[in-house]
Write an enzyme that holds these catalytic residues in place. Structure first.
Site, PDB file in Angstrom:
ATOM      1  N   HIS A 464     -36.641  32.224 -31.152  1.00 56.64           N
ATOM      2  CA  HIS A 464     -36.900  32.119 -32.677  1.00 56.64           C
ATOM      3  C   HIS A 464     -36.190  30.692 -32.896  1.00 56.64           C
ATOM      4  O   HIS A 464     -36.759  29.943 -33.723  1.00 56.64           O
ATOM      5  CB  HIS A 464     -36.025  33.078 -33.457  1.00 56.64           C
ATOM      6  CG  HIS A 464     -35.991  33.138 -34.846  1.00 56.64           C
ATOM      7  ND1 HIS A 464     -36.811  34.088 -35.584  1.00 56.64           N
ATOM      8  CD2 HIS A 464     -35.316  32.340 -35.693  1.00 56.64           C
ATOM      9  CE1 HIS A 464     -36.632  33.609 -37.063  1.00 56.64           C
ATOM     10  NE2 HIS A 464     -35.521  32.705 -36.826  1.00 56.64           N
ATOM     11  N   GLU A 465     -35.021  30.480 -32.481  1.00 54.20           N
ATOM     12  CA  GLU A 465     -34.278  29.309 -32.726  1.00 54.20           C
ATOM     13  C   GLU A 465     -35.152  28.138 -32.035  1.00 54.20           C
ATOM     14  O   GLU A 465     -35.281  27.051 -32.908  1.00 54.20           O
ATOM     15  CB  GLU A 465     -32.925  29.174 -32.231  1.00 54.20           C
ATOM     16  CG  GLU A 465     -31.986  30.187 -33.099  1.00 54.20           C
ATOM     17  CD  GLU A 465     -32.176  30.185 -34.661  1.00 54.20           C
ATOM     18  OE1 GLU A 465     -32.571  29.269 -35.141  1.00 54.20           O
ATOM     19  OE2 GLU A 465     -31.906  31.427 -35.226  1.00 54.20           O
ATOM     20  N   HIS A 468     -37.953  27.053 -34.429  1.00 55.59           N
ATOM     21  CA  HIS A 468     -37.375  26.135 -35.555  1.00 55.59           C
ATOM     22  C   HIS A 468     -37.254  24.621 -34.869  1.00 55.59           C
ATOM     23  O   HIS A 468     -37.524  23.591 -35.636  1.00 55.59           O
ATOM     24  CB  HIS A 468     -35.968  26.726 -35.921  1.00 55.59           C
ATOM     25  CG  HIS A 468     -35.942  27.834 -37.047  1.00 55.59           C
ATOM     26  ND1 HIS A 468     -36.863  27.647 -38.195  1.00 55.59           N
ATOM     27  CD2 HIS A 468     -35.308  28.914 -36.891  1.00 55.59           C
ATOM     28  CE1 HIS A 468     -36.798  29.138 -38.733  1.00 55.59           C
ATOM     29  NE2 HIS A 468     -35.821  29.596 -38.257  1.00 55.59           N
ATOM     30  N   HIS A 471     -40.495  22.749 -34.480  1.00 54.58           N
ATOM     31  CA  HIS A 471     -40.812  22.101 -35.984  1.00 54.58           C
ATOM     32  C   HIS A 471     -40.025  20.890 -36.337  1.00 54.58           C
ATOM     33  O   HIS A 471     -40.572  20.141 -36.828  1.00 54.58           O
ATOM     34  CB  HIS A 471     -40.443  23.281 -36.988  1.00 54.58           C
ATOM     35  CG  HIS A 471     -41.195  23.355 -38.367  1.00 54.58           C
ATOM     36  ND1 HIS A 471     -40.778  24.292 -39.191  1.00 54.58           N
ATOM     37  CD2 HIS A 471     -42.185  22.478 -38.877  1.00 54.58           C
ATOM     38  CE1 HIS A 471     -41.645  23.927 -40.218  1.00 54.58           C
ATOM     39  NE2 HIS A 471     -42.330  23.125 -39.901  1.00 54.58           N
TER      40      HIS A 471
HETATM   41 ZN   LIG Z   1     -35.228  31.519 -38.656  1.00 54.48          ZN
END
Ligand SMILES: [Zn+2]
Length: 676
Positions: A464-465, A468, A471
């Site tokens: 998940h991290e 990010h 991105h």
């Molecule tokens: Zn998040």
């Protein structure tokens, strides 16, 4: 004293940095930022996009870099000295931000550009920047008359006080209740960790026995595992009736006033209601769109939720003779049934998830999908010896980003996991400045004999991290405020939740889920069980999330001043989402801190919204192959590299070829084929 923050630097100069450097650096950077703003307002040339809008976006660069280093340290490696300094610095930064939004001559120039610019002369990104800059002034009242501006300030002042009061009441009510147990038989069902926690809480108060509180680490395990139904009821009612006791800590009047002031504020600024004001800057755009979204999902999830509740009721009846299934039974029987159905122990999974292998596998996946290459570089300075620095290059061997990874808990690091940045990506004067991105986690530490072995939850958190982080690392904008993760917040979780999907795919797991002793790849049967248990009772969970979103929208998409009875209003808003008997002593709104204290007003829906996006986006990979380069290229080109430079719905359509469809989420959650 030489101050490394006041000399030019690219990588954060951690090795030379002392806490004493920050304050003078902040002061100097604030002065410089003010000079840059003054240069814009005193420019004798007529306002243009370049000399006003772009100049405003580039202003305060040094300030931003110093602030990111400082606040990242305050989260990941803090001490009382840094914390005290943060108390001093935060108001200085808030005052500076205020000075900009209230700067009349600056707004006049921005307005001139906004009203006179021929849009055809601007790129899509420039047009977006202009709109966002203008709106930021407008949404803070720049277009209002002087008396209306004063009214707005007064509302803002009352709102910030009321939000604090709301939070203080919830906190006081949470701390007030304690379940004190002295008979060991009353601990029946509770795991050792919960008993130990309760024992030390009692010790801290100098009393015998065990103490349970309404704080999540104490409350949740109790509701999940305690076999004492009467005690679960006591806990559930105490939890559900916080700030709902008709006393000085009651939040009913407080929240009504918060909702009313938000409504008035929106009207003053020319919006129909608070939700309309908030959603103007969201992918969802309008309250109607959110309501349709929630209602549509509810209709699809309800049949499954009702079936699951029946299943739980029967299970409770058959195992314990429970005839009326209540709120305080739900968590307990869900857990029991889940254990019976899947028999999935964390200890069985962990040996397959050694941190180093998971990390390497994740880098490999980023390489296969986006052509990225990660190389550890010990010459990159970090703020702690445990933090690793990587140089990231793309398929054409161009330097792409710096990536920091900080994995284990330490005193001075806050709980949880997050992605952050030390330097934004942007372009100026023909140079593409590449970003410095970091992820910070609190994963299981290695011991003397065992390497760091992750729980499955930690594995998905890491992905998940990392989503990010991608991105941030793949950002390719011109203007810093539109770069990377600077997107509408119902869009920001798309890349992160998207990456989690690879954790459930055998083809991806084969790359990294290998037993740390034998090297054996995780058996497919185990993967199947992980997947199935992740969806267990998903209908109930979905309806619960939707009910919170609906309550939030009910409070914020109309005029709340006519509401007399908070509980009746809430019951009406929950409508069809109610699966269990209602109790007059329980009220959700009075302790709904997300929306009345935090920043989630008219935004609770975004949890589900993001899930719809990530499931739909991943279904594209599913169709073409989870390592398909063509789909990955599109994801990189239209989502990861674009940041907030275009409308998120437009970007999504460019990637997917159509608008997001909730069907993929329903299928993933096992809710798709239900017939009512
Ligand atoms: Zn998040």
């Amino acid at each position: 004293m030489r101050n490394p923050l006041l000399e030019p630097f690219d990588l954060a100069p951690f090795s030379k940095l002392k806490t004493a450097h920050f304050k003078p650096a902040f002061e100097a950077a604030l002065d410089k930022a003010r000079v840059e703003i003054d240069a814009i307002t005193s420019n004798p040339e007529p306002p243009t996009f370049e000399n006003t809008i772009a100049a405003l976006d580039y202003a305060g660069y040094e300030l931003e870099r110093i602030a990111s280093i400082f606040f990242n340290l305050n989260s990941a490696e803090t001490n009382s000295e840094i914390q005290n300094l943060a108390q001093e610095i935060s108001p200085m930064l808030a005052a500076f931000a205020n000075d900009i939004t209230l700067n009349e001559p600056l707004f006049k120039r921005v307005q001139r550009v906004y009203e006179t610019t021929d849009n055809t002369g601007l790129s899509e990104e420039q047009h977006m920047l202009l709109t966002k800059k203008y709106r930021n002034f407008q949404r803070n009242g720049a277009l209002l008359s002087d008396s209306a501006k004063e009214e707005l300030r007064a509302i803002d002042k009352s709102l910030s006080k009321l939000k604090l009061t709301f939070g203080e009441h919830v906190l006081a009510e949470t701390q007030k209740f304690k379940l004190h147990l002295t008979d060991p038989a009353d601990l029946s069902g509770l795991p050792e960790s919960a008993r130990e926690g309760a024992r030390s809480l009692a010790e801290a108060e100098g009393i015998e026995g065990w103490l349970f509180t309404l704080d999540y680490p104490s409350y949740l395990p109790f509701m999940k595992y305690s076999t004492r139904r009467e005690l679960r009821k006591k806990m559930a009612i105490a939890f559900g009736s916080r700030a709902f006791h008709k006393d000085t800590l009651d939040n009913r009047e407080v929240l009504k006033e918060i909702a009313s002031l938000r409504f008035q504020r929106a009207r003053l600024l020319g919006y129909a209601n608070h939700a309309e004001f908030v959603l103007e800057e969201r992918m969802a755009k309008t309250p109607q769109a959110v309501q349709v979204f929630l209602q549509d999902l509810l209709e699809k999830a309800l049949p499954a939720a009702r079936r699951e509740i029946e299943e739980l009721k029967n299970y409770a009846l058959n195992t314990d003779g429970v005839t009326t299934f209540e709120k305080w039974d739900s968590s307990f029987y869900s857990e029991k049934l889940k254990k019976e159905t899947f028999d999935l122990e964390e200890s069985e999974l962990k040996p397959y998830f050694e941190l180093i292998s998971v990390l390497e596998g994740m880098f490999r996946i980023a390489g296969d999908l986006f052509g990225l290459h990660f190389e550890k570089d010990p010459s990159i300075e970090t703020y702690h010896e445990e933090v690793a620095g990587f140089r990231v290059r793309d398929a054409a061997d161009n330097f792409t980003a710096i990536f920091y990874a900080d994995f284990h808990p330490r005193p001075g690091k806050r709980a949880g996991a997050w992605m952050t940045s030390y330097k934004p990506q942007f372009q100026r004067e023909g140079k593409n400045e590449r970003p410095h991105i970091s992820i910070v986690c609190n994963f299981t530490r290695p011991t003397q004999n065992t390497p760091s072995l992750l729980t499955f939850n930690e594995v998905t958190t890491l992905f998940h991290e990392f989503g990010h982080a991608l991105h941030g690392m793949l950002a390719d904008s011109t203007y810093p405020s539109l770069s990377g993760t600077s997107v509408y917040w119902d869009f920001v979780e798309l890349p992160s939740q998207m990456m989690e999907n690879w954790c459930y795919e055998p083809e991806a797991l084969a790359l990294f889920a290998k037993h740390y002793q034998t090297g054996e790849v995780i058996p497919e049967k185990l993967v199947e069980r992980i997947r199935a248990s992740a969806n267990f009772l998903e209908g109930i969970a979905t309806v619960r999330q939707l009910s919170f979103g609906m309550l939030d929208m009910a409070w914020h998409s109309g005029d709340p001043s006519a509401v007399s009875d908070v509980k009746a209003f809430e019951t009406e808003a929950f409508g069809e989402t109610r699966l269990l008997p209602e109790h007059p002593e329980i009220c959700m709104s009075t302790s709904f801190s997300h929306i009345f204290q935090g920043g989630y007003s008219a935004g609770y829906y975004s949890y589900k919204w993001a899930e719809v996006l990530d499931a739909d986006a991943f279904s594209y990979f599913r169709e073409k192959g989870i390592f398909d380069r063509e789909v990955a290229d599109k994801f990189k080109e239209f989502i990861l590299s674009k940041g907030g430079t275009e409308d998120p719905m437009d970007l999504y359509i460019k990637f997917r070829g159509r608008k997001p469809d909730p069907q993929a989420l329903l299928e993933r959650a096992g809710l798709a084929d239900t017939k009512s």
